[in-house]
Design an enzyme around this catalytic site. Structure first.
Site, PDB file in Angstrom:
ATOM      1  N   HIS A 239       0.956  -1.272  -0.177  1.00 24.81           N
ATOM      2  CA  HIS A 239      -0.116  -0.165   0.126  1.00 24.81           C
ATOM      3  C   HIS A 239       0.823   1.210   0.098  1.00 24.81           C
ATOM      4  O   HIS A 239       2.124   1.066   0.218  1.00 24.81           O
ATOM      5  CB  HIS A 239      -0.851   0.227   1.131  1.00 24.81           C
ATOM      6  CG  HIS A 239      -0.027   0.067   2.529  1.00 24.81           C
ATOM      7  ND1 HIS A 239       0.539  -0.889   3.341  1.00 24.81           N
ATOM      8  CD2 HIS A 239       0.006   1.261   3.080  1.00 24.81           C
ATOM      9  CE1 HIS A 239       1.063  -0.592   4.178  1.00 24.81           C
ATOM     10  NE2 HIS A 239       1.104   0.926   4.284  1.00 24.81           N
ATOM     11  N   ASP A 241       0.758   5.015   2.004  1.00 22.06           N
ATOM     12  CA  ASP A 241       0.240   5.894   3.311  1.00 22.06           C
ATOM     13  C   ASP A 241      -0.555   6.945   2.579  1.00 22.06           C
ATOM     14  O   ASP A 241      -0.212   7.942   1.709  1.00 22.06           O
ATOM     15  CB  ASP A 241       1.148   6.158   4.136  1.00 22.06           C
ATOM     16  CG  ASP A 241       2.126   4.730   4.857  1.00 22.06           C
ATOM     17  OD1 ASP A 241       1.424   3.910   4.552  1.00 22.06           O
ATOM     18  OD2 ASP A 241       2.936   5.284   5.455  1.00 22.06           O
ATOM     19  N   HIS A 297       4.782   0.031  -0.312  1.00 24.80           N
ATOM     20  CA  HIS A 297       5.729  -0.793   0.833  1.00 24.80           C
ATOM     21  C   HIS A 297       4.582  -1.808   1.161  1.00 24.80           C
ATOM     22  O   HIS A 297       3.607  -1.704   1.281  1.00 24.80           O
ATOM     23  CB  HIS A 297       5.974   0.406   1.813  1.00 24.80           C
ATOM     24  CG  HIS A 297       5.154   0.831   2.481  1.00 24.80           C
ATOM     25  ND1 HIS A 297       4.552   2.066   1.827  1.00 24.80           N
ATOM     26  CD2 HIS A 297       4.611   0.950   3.684  1.00 24.80           C
ATOM     27  CE1 HIS A 297       3.946   2.832   3.111  1.00 24.80           C
ATOM     28  NE2 HIS A 297       3.721   1.975   3.948  1.00 24.80           N
ATOM     29  N   ARG A 307       7.785  -9.235  15.298  1.00 29.96           N
ATOM     30  CA  ARG A 307       8.357  -7.817  14.959  1.00 29.96           C
ATOM     31  C   ARG A 307       7.075  -6.973  15.369  1.00 29.96           C
ATOM     32  O   ARG A 307       5.898  -6.959  15.269  1.00 29.96           O
ATOM     33  CB  ARG A 307       8.579  -7.857  13.521  1.00 29.96           C
ATOM     34  CG  ARG A 307       8.610  -6.592  12.885  1.00 29.96           C
ATOM     35  CD  ARG A 307       9.239  -6.477  11.479  1.00 29.96           C
ATOM     36  NE  ARG A 307       9.684  -5.472  10.825  1.00 29.96           N
ATOM     37  CZ  ARG A 307       8.855  -4.357  10.165  1.00 29.96           C
ATOM     38  NH1 ARG A 307       7.523  -4.850   9.988  1.00 29.96           N
ATOM     39  NH2 ARG A 307       9.053  -3.588   9.827  1.00 29.96           N
TER      40      ARG A 307
HETATM   41  C1  J5X Z   1      -4.664   8.336   9.212  1.00 31.61           C
HETATM   42  C2  J5X Z   1      -5.001   6.897   8.553  1.00 31.61           C
HETATM   43  C3  J5X Z   1      -3.913   6.426   7.517  1.00 31.61           C
HETATM   44  C4  J5X Z   1      -4.507   4.923   7.687  1.00 31.61           C
HETATM   45  C5  J5X Z   1      -5.926   5.291   7.789  1.00 31.61           C
HETATM   46  C6  J5X Z   1      -5.867   6.129   9.035  1.00 31.61           C
HETATM   47  C7  J5X Z   1      -5.691   5.477  10.297  1.00 31.61           C
HETATM   48  C8  J5X Z   1      -4.942   4.147   9.989  1.00 31.61           C
HETATM   49  C9  J5X Z   1      -3.844   4.176   8.900  1.00 31.61           C
HETATM   50  C10 J5X Z   1      -3.315   2.824   8.362  1.00 31.61           C
HETATM   51  C11 J5X Z   1      -2.122   2.170   9.256  1.00 31.61           C
HETATM   52  C12 J5X Z   1      -1.752   0.916   8.372  1.00 31.61           C
HETATM   53  C13 J5X Z   1      -1.698   0.902   7.076  1.00 31.61           C
HETATM   54  C14 J5X Z   1      -2.981   1.772   6.343  1.00 31.61           C
HETATM   55  C15 J5X Z   1      -2.998   1.634   4.721  1.00 31.61           C
HETATM   56  C16 J5X Z   1      -4.061   1.177   7.089  1.00 31.61           C
HETATM   57  O1  J5X Z   1      -4.913   0.109   6.713  1.00 31.61           O
HETATM   58  O2  J5X Z   1      -4.344   1.599   8.244  1.00 31.61           O
HETATM   59  C17 J5X Z   1      -3.036   2.888   6.970  1.00 31.61           C
HETATM   60  C18 J5X Z   1      -4.047   3.995   6.476  1.00 31.61           C
HETATM   61  C19 J5X Z   1      -3.653   4.912   5.141  1.00 31.61           C
HETATM   62  O3  J5X Z   1      -2.693   5.193   5.166  1.00 31.61           O
HETATM   63  O4  J5X Z   1      -4.526   4.868   4.431  1.00 31.61           O
HETATM   64  O1  AKG Z   2       5.593  -2.620   9.909  1.00 29.08           O
HETATM   65  C1  AKG Z   2       5.890  -1.964   8.960  1.00 29.08           C
HETATM   66  O2  AKG Z   2       7.118  -1.830   8.610  1.00 29.08           O
HETATM   67  C2  AKG Z   2       5.103  -1.042   7.715  1.00 29.08           C
HETATM   68  C3  AKG Z   2       3.819  -0.383   8.473  1.00 29.08           C
HETATM   69  C4  AKG Z   2       3.231   0.470   7.649  1.00 29.08           C
HETATM   70  O3  AKG Z   2       3.241   0.537   6.520  1.00 29.08           O
HETATM   71  C5  AKG Z   2       2.008   1.318   8.018  1.00 29.08           C
HETATM   72  O4  AKG Z   2       1.790   1.455   9.377  1.00 29.08           O
HETATM   73  O5  AKG Z   2       1.591   2.125   7.349  1.00 29.08           O
HETATM   74 FE   FE2 Z   3       2.350   2.153   5.505  1.00 29.30          FE
END
Ligand code: J5X
Ligand code: AKG
Ligand code: FE2
Length: 387
Positions: A239, A241, A297, A307
């Site tokens: 994905h 961010d 990533h 981890r």
């Molecule tokens: C501010 C954010 C950014 C979110 C949504 C919301 C809270 C949680 C974040 C994450 C964190 C983990 C990867 C991701 C892809 C997910 O599934 O939740 C992120 C997402 C995004 O970057 O789109």
């Molecule tokens: O665990 C990781 O190294 C990646 C985590 C991540 O991509 C995220 O929290 O958006």
């Molecule tokens: Fe991420």
């Protein structure tokens, strides 16, 4: 600090009851069995990370490590953003003690019994709390991870998890949020500085003086238990961010992998004690009018080691419309994206996932052809409320 709420028609599901207690599973269940992944460097334990990473210029093989005390930090960061969309930083002034404390707080949280963690489960229409990755609904298989998202104050969740002993968790998280806010703002200004952007060009972001003004953020704790069949499992699927930038702390076990245009396959970002990984997010890609790619990533898992990672997801204040910076736009470089707030973008991401950026795009340069017709997406129904 923001309060972000997903509207109920979001496509993202967050059913915590999908949850298996992954740390007690001895065989990979079919629900978590992905087809074998190329470049899954996960079956051998990572050696202890090198204590003092050597700062590097960009080369083709490894993600650059940039010393923030380097007088050329702005240029180095600009180059890393254009060519990689990701880099590591050292000498960032966050104490090792605080980094260790937040890691410990995460370990304490994830090692609680499942029933206790579920007391802080992310509600179906919510964003914060304990749950599977929000992007899970876009994939047929489940990921080998559990997550915990904190927006603003950690107090409510800390009380759910440790009714008597919530202070310790709150103190650590609050200290971390404060420090990360300052650092994120500083790094953002280094990224923008290298594009020639100054304070007058961006009035919401509070300058680069490290005061931390402006932005909002979410804090995401990710836990990846050791996995009996890592080559068929996926920790966190690929994905980008939905942020301006993300500051990622990874524990001493590798797992983070990135892609880079022109390179083949996945490149592991090795953990270095004390170094922090910075991801260019989708909103920085928009601000830079496409000059900085947001890095694709993922996280892979490991047979023997647990981890943990901590992501500080930094974005603009809720009411700010993000669009390509005026200074970067002219006749030859038309704006590539329409204005959008962070909340709107999160809603778009929840609906379109990896097509989200494309759905905000105004002109897709195709053989020099400008196409304004794919701006078909207003997504009012999937707006995420911030603030
Ligand atoms: C501010 C954010 C950014 C979110 C949504 C919301 C809270 C949680 C974040 C994450 C964190 C983990 C990867 C991701 C892809 C997910 O599934 O939740 C992120 C997402 C995004 O970057 O789109
Ligand atoms: O665990 C990781 O190294 C990646 C985590 C991540 O991509 C995220 O929290 O958006
Ligand atoms: Fe991420």
């Amino acid at each position: 600090m923001p309060s972000i709420k997903l509207s109920s028609d979001s496509n993202i599901t967050s059913n915590p009851h999908k949850f298996l207690d992954l740390s007690s599973v001895t065989e990979l269940p079919d629900t978590h069995a992905w087809t074998p992944q190329p470049d899954h460097e996960c079956s051998s334990p990572t050696p202890t990370p090198t204590p003092t990473p050597t700062p590097s210029k960009c080369n083709d093989e490894s993600v650059p490590i940039i010393d923030l005390n380097n007088e050329n930090a702005t240029e180095l960061i600009g180059h890393a953003c254009r060519t990689w969309g990701v880099f590591q930083i050292i000498n960032h002034n966050i104490s090792q003690k605080l980094l260790d404390e937040v890691e410990l707080a995460g370990k304490r949280l994830f090692s609680l019994p499942m029933q206790q963690k579920l007391r802080a489960a992310r509600p179906h229409d919510g964003i914060s709390g304990y749950g599977v990755a929000r992007i899970s609904s876009f994939f047929p298989k489940l990921m080998w991870s559990e997550g915990f998202t904190i927006l603003g104050s950690p107090l409510e969740h800390a009380l759910q998890l440790w009714p008597q002993d919530y202070h310790k968790f709150c103190d650590t998280i609050e200290k971390y949020q404060k420090e990360m806010q300052k650092l994120a703002n500083r790094v953002m200004w280094l990224m923008l500085g290298s594009l020639g952007i100054t304070e007058e060009d961006l009035n919401w972001a509070g300058g680069g003086g490290g005061g931390g003004g402006g932005g909002c953020a979410a804090l995401q704790l990710n836990s990846y238990p050791a996995c009996p069949e890592p080559e068929r499992a996926m920790g966190l699927a690929a994905h980008t961010d939905s942020t301006i930038l993300t500051i990622l702390q990874q524990s001493n076990t590798s797992g983070l992998q990135v892609t880079r245009e022109g390179a083949v396959g996945w490149i592991t970002v090795p953990p270095h004690r004390g170094a922090l990984v910075i991801h260019v997010g989708d909103l920085m890609h928009i601000l830079s009018n496409g000059l900085y790619p947001s890095v694709l990533h993922r996280a892979v898992v490991n047979r023997t080691r647990h981890r943990l990672s901590v992501a500080y997801l930094y974005g603009p204040p809720s009411s700010v419309k993000i669009s390509p910076l005026t200074k970067l736009v002219d006749n030859l470089h038309p704006p590539l994206y329409r204005p959008i707030t962070w909340s709107e973008y999160l809603g778009t991401k929840a609906k379109h996932f990896d097509k989200a950026l494309k759905s905000v795009r105004l002109c897709a340069p195709r053989n020099g052809f400008v196409d304004n017709n794919n701006n078909n997406n207003n997504d009012h129904n999937s707006t995420v409320k911030v603030g």
